[in-house]
Design a protein around this motif. Structure first.
Motif, PDB file in Angstrom:
ATOM      1  N   LEU A 206      21.381  90.100  37.637  1.00  0.00           N
ATOM      2  CA  LEU A 206      21.387  89.829  39.052  1.00  0.00           C
ATOM      3  C   LEU A 206      20.435  88.468  39.165  1.00  0.00           C
ATOM      4  N   LEU A 207      19.261  88.302  38.542  1.00  0.00           N
ATOM      5  CA  LEU A 207      18.347  87.518  38.817  1.00  0.00           C
ATOM      6  C   LEU A 207      18.828  86.032  38.127  1.00  0.00           C
ATOM      7  N   ALA A 208      19.505  86.298  37.100  1.00  0.00           N
ATOM      8  CA  ALA A 208      20.124  84.940  36.309  1.00  0.00           C
ATOM      9  C   ALA A 208      21.027  84.298  37.032  1.00  0.00           C
ATOM     10  N   ALA A 209      21.772  84.946  38.282  1.00  0.00           N
ATOM     11  CA  ALA A 209      22.799  84.536  39.140  1.00  0.00           C
ATOM     12  C   ALA A 209      22.200  83.228  39.811  1.00  0.00           C
ATOM     13  N   PRO A 210      23.239  82.083  40.138  1.00  0.00           N
ATOM     14  CA  PRO A 210      22.858  80.846  40.498  1.00  0.00           C
ATOM     15  C   PRO A 210      22.697  81.197  42.093  1.00  0.00           C
ATOM     16  N   VAL A 211      21.511  82.051  42.559  1.00  0.00           N
ATOM     17  CA  VAL A 211      20.857  82.396  44.108  1.00  0.00           C
ATOM     18  C   VAL A 211      19.657  82.288  44.034  1.00  0.00           C
ATOM     19  N   PRO A 212      19.226  81.483  45.283  1.00  0.00           N
ATOM     20  CA  PRO A 212      17.814  81.684  45.433  1.00  0.00           C
ATOM     21  C   PRO A 212      17.232  83.186  45.280  1.00  0.00           C
ATOM     22  N   LEU A 213      16.005  82.987  44.552  1.00  0.00           N
ATOM     23  CA  LEU A 213      15.436  84.466  44.369  1.00  0.00           C
ATOM     24  C   LEU A 213      14.975  85.030  45.674  1.00  0.00           C
ATOM     25  N   VAL A 295       9.900  97.110  41.509  1.00  0.00           N
ATOM     26  CA  VAL A 295       9.921  96.141  40.524  1.00  0.00           C
ATOM     27  C   VAL A 295       8.774  96.114  39.386  1.00  0.00           C
ATOM     28  N   TYR A 296       7.670  96.468  39.887  1.00  0.00           N
ATOM     29  CA  TYR A 296       6.770  96.494  38.861  1.00  0.00           C
ATOM     30  C   TYR A 296       6.764  97.817  37.941  1.00  0.00           C
ATOM     31  N   ALA A 297       7.575  98.731  38.299  1.00  0.00           N
ATOM     32  CA  ALA A 297       7.410 100.122  37.459  1.00  0.00           C
ATOM     33  C   ALA A 297       8.368  99.846  36.415  1.00  0.00           C
ATOM     34  N   ARG A 298       8.291 100.530  35.399  1.00  0.00           N
ATOM     35  CA  ARG A 298       9.172 100.400  34.106  1.00  0.00           C
ATOM     36  C   ARG A 298      10.416 101.107  34.252  1.00  0.00           C
ATOM     37  N   SER A 299      10.148 102.483  35.069  1.00  0.00           N
ATOM     38  CA  SER A 299      11.391 103.221  35.304  1.00  0.00           C
ATOM     39  C   SER A 299      11.476 104.071  36.626  1.00  0.00           C
ATOM     40  N   TYR A 300      12.626 104.590  36.674  1.00  0.00           N
ATOM     41  CA  TYR A 300      12.808 105.466  38.031  1.00  0.00           C
ATOM     42  C   TYR A 300      11.603 106.307  38.135  1.00  0.00           C
ATOM     43  N   SER A 379       6.626  88.798  42.997  1.00  0.00           N
ATOM     44  CA  SER A 379       6.840  89.570  41.632  1.00  0.00           C
ATOM     45  C   SER A 379       8.194  89.679  40.979  1.00  0.00           C
ATOM     46  N   PHE A 380       9.197  89.275  42.061  1.00  0.00           N
ATOM     47  CA  PHE A 380      10.345  89.274  41.243  1.00  0.00           C
ATOM     48  C   PHE A 380      10.459  87.831  40.660  1.00  0.00           C
ATOM     49  N   ARG A 381       9.509  86.889  40.765  1.00  0.00           N
ATOM     50  CA  ARG A 381       9.541  85.599  40.089  1.00  0.00           C
ATOM     51  C   ARG A 381       8.792  85.841  38.704  1.00  0.00           C
ATOM     52  N   ARG A 382       8.006  86.593  38.516  1.00  0.00           N
ATOM     53  CA  ARG A 382       7.123  87.031  37.451  1.00  0.00           C
ATOM     54  C   ARG A 382       7.788  87.571  36.283  1.00  0.00           C
ATOM     55  N   GLU A 383       8.094  87.078  35.310  1.00  0.00           N
ATOM     56  CA  GLU A 383       8.714  87.671  34.060  1.00  0.00           C
ATOM     57  C   GLU A 383       7.870  88.788  33.394  1.00  0.00           C
ATOM     58  N   ASP A 384       6.597  88.794  33.559  1.00  0.00           N
ATOM     59  CA  ASP A 384       5.954  89.757  32.916  1.00  0.00           C
ATOM     60  C   ASP A 384       6.011  91.102  33.846  1.00  0.00           C
TER      61      ASP A 384
END
Length: 389
Positions: A206-213, A295-300, A379-384
């Motif tokens: 979804l984040l790789a789609a050509p849509v503004p974050l 988005v920071y969490a690793r899992s549900y 947070s959504f922009r940060r790859e880490d």
């Protein structure tokens, strides 16, 4: 903005496919709120009425016969005892009375709403009537009237606002549950659209789609906001409908208890709008925070553990609402994140909110919500963060 709408529809369809989420956030509050709020009150009221009507055994020690007659008239059965306090402590009797040196000492287990405390009330009433009778006899022997004991009359009248009377004893609980249901309602969607998509492997695509974050985040936030507000609305409906049903079905019992259970809303039109606007602003703030945590969490499961403290953080200020009358209102109170919303919701429900309180709360909460949304986008922009696995 078409991308925002598509993301919003995608998230809402995901929610609608989860019947568990629909039940817990929309249906369960309507069914559960009347039971949680009015069940204990009605149960205790019925138990108190049965206690008043039934005859209970009570221990007595050195109690005069005239006082014993008063106790029997109050529907208690006196039983002689040499250790009244111990008998009550060991629950051999619900209460006991000892007369010594012109003083009646009543023993009961008074910590909590126990049957013993109700029996103690019966004893107190009976012995108070006995005392009044002795006073009246003494006055008559001296040729005096009992009217000299009451030279003035005292009358109490409820001067609270119409809105506060409509809300009744549950006035502070309406904002309490509004906040709780906003948090709970948004949590499931926020986690599913962030940590849940991480686990499913769809977030990266979804984040790789050509849509503004920013549009992706706004779409997810709007879907979470919708469910959070719907859950809050369902909770309020449960409270108001529950109060209406309870008042209709149990009116005689409530009249005997002289209880104004309330649970209703009787606001001016502008106050309903202010209540909705305040809820939307608070939900926007909480939704942005929940998306950042999700988005920071690793899992549900990790997302759930990160969001659980949010409820604990709000418990203390929410419980303080019932003591809000003891607070000296300060303007800076309405600049404190979340606490300002709770104070304003409480004031709106009770009809005491002032325009300056509404203005300060809305402006500050809108600013906090914008900052929180910016943090979520960052947070959504940060790859880490996104690839934190």
């Amino acid at each position: 903005m078409s991308a925002v709408v598509r993301i919003y529809i995608k998230e809402m369809l995901s929610v609608l496919r989860e019947r568990r989420v629909i039940f817990t956030t929309l249906i369960l509050p309507i069914l559960l709120m009347p039971i949680l709020m009015y069940g204990p009150l009605l149960f205790f009221g019925n138990a108190a009425r049965q206690t008043q009507e039934k005859v209970q055994q009570v221990g007595v020690q050195d109690v005069p016969e005239a006082a014993l007659q008063r106790l029997r008239q109050a529907k208690v059965e006196p039983i002689p005892t040499q250790s009244p306090e111990a008998d009550v402590r060991e629950q051999k009797v619900q209460a006991a009375v000892r007369f010594q040196g012109g003083t009646f000492t009543i023993y009961g287990r008074l910590s909590g709403a126990t049957q013993s405390s109700l029996v103690v009330s019966k004893l107190e009433t009976a012995l108070r009537n006995y005392k009044d009778e002795l006073v009246a006899q003494t006055l008559r022997t001296k040729g005096l009237s009992t009217e000299i004991l009451e030279p003035v009359q005292i009358r109490t009248q409820d001067a609270s606002r119409v809105q506060e009377r409509a809300a009744g004893i549950f006035a502070f609980l309406i904002p309490y549950f509004l906040v709780i249901f906003i948090l709970n309602g948004g949590q499931a969607v926020a986690i599913d659209s962030t940590a849940g998509e991480k686990e499913k492997g769809t977030l990266e695509a979804l984040l790789a789609a050509p849509v503004p974050l920013s549009q992706i985040v706004i779409g997810k936030a709007l879907a979470t906001l919708t469910v959070a507000l719907t859950a809050a609305l369902a909770g309020v409906i449960g409270i108001v409908l529950g109060g209406t049903v309870v008042r209709g079905l149990f009116a005689p019992l409530l009249q005997r208890q002289n209880a104004n259970i309330g649970g209703g809303l009787s606001l001016e039109p502008w106050a309903y709008g202010a209540l909705l606007a305040t809820s939307i602003l608070f939900a926007a703030l909480m939704v942005s925070v929940q998306l950042s945590l999700g988005v920071y969490a690793r899992s549900y499961k990790e997302a759930q553990s990160l969001m659980a403290p949010l409820l604990l953080v709000f418990i203390i200020p929410l419980l303080m609402l019932q003591f809000s009358d003891f607070l000296t209102q300060q303007s800076w109170f309405y600049l404190i994140p979340a606490f300002n919303v709770m104070l304003l919701l409480d004031g709106l429900v009770k009809g005491s909110a002032q325009p300056w309180q509404v203005t300060l709360t809305w402006i500050s909460t809108l600013a906090y919500a914008a900052l929180a949304l910016g943090l979520a986008v960052r947070s959504f922009r940060r790859e880490d963060v996104v690839f934190r696995n």
